[in-house]
Design an enzyme around this catalytic site. Structure first.
Site, mmCIF file in Angstrom:
data_model
loop_
_atom_site.group_PDB
_atom_site.id
_atom_site.type_symbol
_atom_site.label_atom_id
_atom_site.label_comp_id
_atom_site.label_asym_id
_atom_site.label_seq_id
_atom_site.Cartn_x
_atom_site.Cartn_y
_atom_site.Cartn_z
ATOM 1 N N PRO A 23 45.369 44.912 38.016
ATOM 2 C CA PRO A 23 46.106 45.275 36.797
ATOM 3 C C PRO A 23 45.166 45.958 35.822
ATOM 4 O O PRO A 23 44.099 45.429 35.515
ATOM 5 C CB PRO A 23 46.569 43.906 36.254
ATOM 6 N N GLN A 76 51.537 40.633 35.688
ATOM 7 C CA GLN A 76 50.469 39.918 35.001
ATOM 8 C C GLN A 76 50.870 39.644 33.558
ATOM 9 O O GLN A 76 51.264 40.560 32.830
ATOM 10 C CB GLN A 76 49.143 40.679 35.014
ATOM 11 N N CYS A 106 40.563 39.416 30.776
ATOM 12 C CA CYS A 106 40.454 40.626 29.965
ATOM 13 C C CYS A 106 39.619 40.350 28.720
ATOM 14 O O CYS A 106 39.875 39.392 27.994
ATOM 15 C CB CYS A 106 41.845 41.118 29.570
ATOM 16 N N HIS A 177 37.009 38.006 39.013
ATOM 17 C CA HIS A 177 36.198 39.188 38.690
ATOM 18 C C HIS A 177 34.755 38.708 38.645
ATOM 19 O O HIS A 177 34.401 37.874 37.806
ATOM 20 C CB HIS A 177 36.627 39.770 37.347
ATOM 21 N N ASN A 217 37.054 40.576 42.820
ATOM 22 C CA ASN A 217 37.276 41.817 42.084
ATOM 23 C C ASN A 217 35.963 42.195 41.399
ATOM 24 O O ASN A 217 35.152 41.343 41.082
ATOM 25 C CB ASN A 217 38.401 41.585 41.059
#
Length: 339
Positions: A23, A76, A106, A177, A217
């Site tokens: 995303p 998401q 994020c 991530h 990720n």
């Protein structure tokens, strides 16, 4: 849904999650996802992050729009209020999304001010409450995307604790991530590059939580690397910017190499032809050509004619009346007989 069919659906989704497109705000909108689906039938696609307040308080249900062809596709969500996230998850499930993902990775200022995204790495108990509420609200699988940690946290300590708590709340699939997020001192863009990658730590999390589906990720820019990471025991690989800027390099061979599909690889020229009726429908509904073609600029990256392809679309797509014929003109630069 019966328990057996629900289990089958989750199994299919876990298979799709062997490769996914991350995303990405302002990038992975429905036009981008439609293009990506023309390149790969199997890869799991994600929406941009949609905030729970926008859906629940703002009534912005248009943010849930997508084409049926996009399946398998995941929504998401961003948020930190369990009740509100449960409502938003219900809206996403009612819209038919195959998965509801909670953003805990994020690093943007906007996300921090709303107490969601990577800052939630500091509050694993709250994340556990959020996903528990979401799981109770929907039959659709609820997943989490996170970082290794934030700021001065020690990932070796905080990441397993975070995973343990969200798993205890019912989450079976986590995408990590493989970088920390520095909420103080680095911009969102810098947070995508500067914190060092730590793939071995993600591998250790898979070893520590063998029953969880764990995807990695961060910094993955080729199918070769994706295959290596899968071969090392990870369940899935999520690719972000490379899949956006060089979609053909990542997605055209993905069905064969990642999923074992038979038949020829997809072709970016065929994908352009597949986009033409989509563009016509979008324009007929009052949309603008550039809203679609901005996601197509990297389609021929590294191929002869790629520069002209980008220039024709970049310069012409914003002009009044621009339509499919401009795309065909740009395509002629790539392979004249294809237009």
């Amino acid at each position: 849904m019966s328990a057996e069919s629900e289990k089958e659906g989750v199994s299919e989704l876990h298979r799709a999650a062997r490769l996914s497109v991350a995303p990405m705000m302002d990038w992975t909108d429905r036009h981008c996802r439609y293009l990506h689906r023309l390149l790969s039938r199997e890869t799991l696609l994600y929406t941009e992050m949609v905030t729970a307040p926008a859906l629940v308080r703002g009534g912005a249900l248009h943010l849930l729009d997508y084409a049926p062809e996009e399946h398998p596709v995941a929504l998401q969500l961003g948020g930190s209020d369990p009740a509100e996230l449960a409502q938003a998850a219900r809206l996403g499930a009612d819209a038919g999304y195959d998965e509801i993902n909670l953003n805990c990775g994020c690093p943007s200022d906007r996300v921090q001010s709303g107490t969601f995204g990577a800052v939630l790495m500091k509050q694993p108990e709250l994340v556990a409450d959020c996903v528990a509420a979401m799981i109770a609200a929907v039959d659709t699988e609820v997943t989490v995307k996170c970082r290794l940690g934030v700021d001065d946290q020690e990932p070796e300590a905080v990441l397993p604790d975070f995973i343990e708590k969200v798993a205890a709340a019912g989450v079976r699939r986590i995408t990590i991530h493989a970088r920390k997020a520095w909420l103080q001192g680095l911009s969102p863009k810098e947070n995508r590059d500067i914190p060092p990658l730590d793939y071995p730590l993600v591998m250790r999390m898979k070893q520590a939580f063998p029953d969880l589906h764990i995807s990695i990720n961060g910094g993955i820019d080729t199918l070769d690397l994706a295959e290596e990471l899968l071969a090392e025991g990870l369940d899935g690989v999520m690719i972000g910017r490379a899949a956006y800027h060089q979609p053909a390099d990542i997605l055209c061979a993905a069905d064969r190499r990642i999923y074992g599909a038979s038949g020829p690889d997809s072709d970016p020229i065929a994908a352009v032809h597949g986009m033409l009726p989509y563009i016509e429908t979008h324009l007929a509904a009052g949309g603008k050509l550039a809203q679609v073609t901005r996601h197509m600029l990297g389609l021929f990256a590294g191929r002869p004619g790629a520069r002209v392809w980008r220039r024709v679309l970049s310069e012409g797509a914003h002009r009044p009346g621009a339509g499919p014929e401009l795309v065909q003109e740009a395509l002629a630069a790539v392979r004249p007989e294809a237009a």
